[in-house]
Each structure stands twice: as structure tokens, then as C-alpha cells.
Scaffold this motif. Sequence first.
Motif, PDB file in Angstrom:
ATOM      1  N   GLY A  40       0.822  -1.164   0.015  1.00 33.66           N
ATOM      2  CA  GLY A  40      -0.142   0.134  -0.100  1.00 33.66           C
ATOM      3  C   GLY A  40       0.889   1.473  -0.039  1.00 33.66           C
ATOM      4  N   ARG A  41       2.005   1.277   0.810  1.00 32.55           N
ATOM      5  CA  ARG A  41       2.776   2.344   1.017  1.00 32.55           C
ATOM      6  C   ARG A  41       4.308   2.169   1.392  1.00 32.55           C
ATOM      7  N   ALA A  42       5.228   2.805   0.882  1.00 28.22           N
ATOM      8  CA  ALA A  42       6.680   2.309   1.367  1.00 28.22           C
ATOM      9  C   ALA A  42       6.667   2.654   2.996  1.00 28.22           C
ATOM     10  N   SER A  43       5.993   3.754   3.498  1.00 27.84           N
ATOM     11  CA  SER A  43       6.430   3.672   4.940  1.00 27.84           C
ATOM     12  C   SER A  43       5.993   2.413   5.698  1.00 27.84           C
ATOM     13  N   ALA A  44       4.854   1.508   5.174  1.00 24.18           N
ATOM     14  CA  ALA A  44       4.385   0.368   5.781  1.00 24.18           C
ATOM     15  C   ALA A  44       5.744  -0.743   5.938  1.00 24.18           C
ATOM     16  N   ARG A  45       6.436  -0.577   5.073  1.00 26.76           N
ATOM     17  CA  ARG A  45       7.651  -1.750   4.839  1.00 26.76           C
ATOM     18  C   ARG A  45       8.471  -1.147   5.912  1.00 26.76           C
ATOM     19  N   LEU A  64       8.068   6.297  16.647  1.00 32.76           N
ATOM     20  CA  LEU A  64       7.780   5.920  15.170  1.00 32.76           C
ATOM     21  C   LEU A  64       7.701   6.970  14.060  1.00 32.76           C
ATOM     22  N   SER A  65       7.266   8.209  14.335  1.00 26.57           N
ATOM     23  CA  SER A  65       7.165   9.048  13.334  1.00 26.57           C
ATOM     24  C   SER A  65       8.570   9.640  13.072  1.00 26.57           C
ATOM     25  N   GLU A  66       9.515   9.459  13.891  1.00 28.53           N
ATOM     26  CA  GLU A  66      10.909  10.204  13.639  1.00 28.53           C
ATOM     27  C   GLU A  66      11.482   9.078  12.773  1.00 28.53           C
ATOM     28  N   VAL A  67      11.153   7.737  13.265  1.00 28.72           N
ATOM     29  CA  VAL A  67      11.851   6.775  12.069  1.00 28.72           C
ATOM     30  C   VAL A  67      11.440   6.719  10.537  1.00 28.72           C
ATOM     31  N   HIS A  85      -2.331   0.913   9.353  1.00 25.83           N
ATOM     32  CA  HIS A  85      -3.396   0.184   9.022  1.00 25.83           C
ATOM     33  C   HIS A  85      -2.676  -0.376   7.837  1.00 25.83           C
ATOM     34  N   ALA A  86      -2.142   0.023   6.885  1.00 29.78           N
ATOM     35  CA  ALA A  86      -1.483  -0.501   5.697  1.00 29.78           C
ATOM     36  C   ALA A  86      -0.591  -1.834   6.111  1.00 29.78           C
ATOM     37  N   LEU A  87       0.047  -1.559   7.162  1.00 32.81           N
ATOM     38  CA  LEU A  87       0.882  -2.616   7.516  1.00 32.81           C
ATOM     39  C   LEU A  87       0.002  -3.856   8.071  1.00 32.81           C
ATOM     40  N   ARG A  88      -1.022  -3.687   8.859  1.00 33.39           N
ATOM     41  CA  ARG A  88      -1.880  -4.660   9.206  1.00 33.39           C
ATOM     42  C   ARG A  88      -2.556  -5.310   8.039  1.00 33.39           C
TER      43      ARG A  88
END
Length: 270
Positions: A40-45, A64-67, A85-88
Motif C-alpha cells: 500500500g505504501r513504502a512507509s509500511a515496509r 515511530l514518526s521520527e523513524v 493500517h496498511a501494515l496490518r
Amino acid sequence: MVRTRGDLPPAAAPTTHQAQLFGLFRVVRDGSPLGDPAWGRASARTLLKWFLLNPGQRFRPTELSEVLWPGCTRSPANRLHVTQHALRHALEPELPSRRPSTFIRSDADGRSWFDPGDRWWTDVDEVARLAKAARAAQDGGDTAAAITCYERMLAHYSRGFLPEDLYEDAFTPFRTAHDLAHSETLRRLLRLYRGTGQRYEALNCAMGILDRDPYSEEAVVSVVEVQVEQGCVTAAISELERFVRTVERDLGTPPSRELLTLQERVRHAR
């Protein structure tokens, strides 16, 4: 059988999810790789990588946002919610919308953490297991088992740790730790090869050390000694003289007494 390329375990392994962090990041779920559309999005990876490297550790949303978005000054709450949500969905696409994730947990203080349970295999965990097994084998005098464990570790290390995230500061401490462990594994394996008379393997291992650290005296001594044992005295002298010049030129350091003694011994071996 040794998996010489650090491959993921077969689908029959007693886990539902496997992740590879050495080499290009890859996740397998129930035997099927998760392709790009699943995320869904790169940030989920990126979030999954962070969670897999810190299982069970609780993080505040700001951490987590800083990561995920280092230095971002805007409120990241909504972006983080969408990413989670995308990661789940990527990990458990059949999960009903209001049912809690099996792996991504949260507490009353808003902190999130990753609970792999017994359903995840990662090559990072495998390397840690192999390192422990190698040390135990050495302590128990089982040199062959120790060599096998170290060789399997090198198969993972040789792929590089998250090469696609080479400039992601969040992963730098992990990369540094694995680089140090890689070098230490090579040194341990070199000593075992030399102790068991495996000249070809020792030579390759020593050259691998010099690729990473061109000033390693232990490695160049091993190269020279193996070359002498193989009757390649001229090559040994050349290698030793090159190393001495390099150390003197780059580090301004004179050759050690051990190197001078070896140099004299090799010259007399002609």
C-alpha cells in the motif's frame, strides 16, 4: 545442507511469516512473497523493518514518526495511523476491520509494539542463533560444527544489511553492529581454518578480511603463511612488502616486530 546464499527457509518451516533483512528486503507469508502492491505504501515496509528489529519494544507515536519521517514538523498522527493500517492489511489481509492485529499491539498510553509470537522467522534472528551455536560448538571442542555455523552466518552477511536503506539513519546502529559482527566472524573462521589446515579456505577468508580492512595484520600474516606453505614464496614476499608499504604510507606506522620476523623468515624460505 548449507544455504550458501542466505535464502529464506522453505515454506514448510513452522512459521507463517518469514522476513529477509540481509539483501533486498523480502517477506513471505504462508509460502507466498508479498509483492509491492500488498504494502500500500513504502512507509509500511519501513515500519515493519523497524518492528522486526525491535520485537516487543514499545514506541510512542512520535518515536515511530521520527523513524518514518525524520525531521518532519507537521503532526504525523494521521500518517502514522494510515501506515499502521496498511501494515496490518499487508500482513493479515483477511483480518476484519475492527479485529485487533495479531502482531501490531498498542496500550492505553498509545504506545505500539510488534509481537512476532512463534509465527515469524527472520534472517537476523537466524544469525543470532547461529552465533550462539558457533560459540557453544567452539567451547565444546566441535570445530566442524563451529565452522559450519560461521559459514552460514557469512552467507547472510555477504548479502549486506538492508542495502536499500543504506542512508536511513534509523537503521545505522543495526548496520554498524552487523558490520562489526561480520568482521569478527571472518576472524574467528580464519583461525578455525588455519587450525584445521584448510589452506584454500583460510586464504579466501583472509582476503575477505583484507577487503574490509586493508590494515589487518592477522589477515596478511595468514595470506603470507599459506602462500609459503603452497610454495609461492615470491608471491608471499610481494604481498608482505606491499602490506608494509601500505601501513607505513597510510598510517605512518612502522612494521611490527612480528611482521619483520615473518619477512625475514619468508626471505630465507627461497
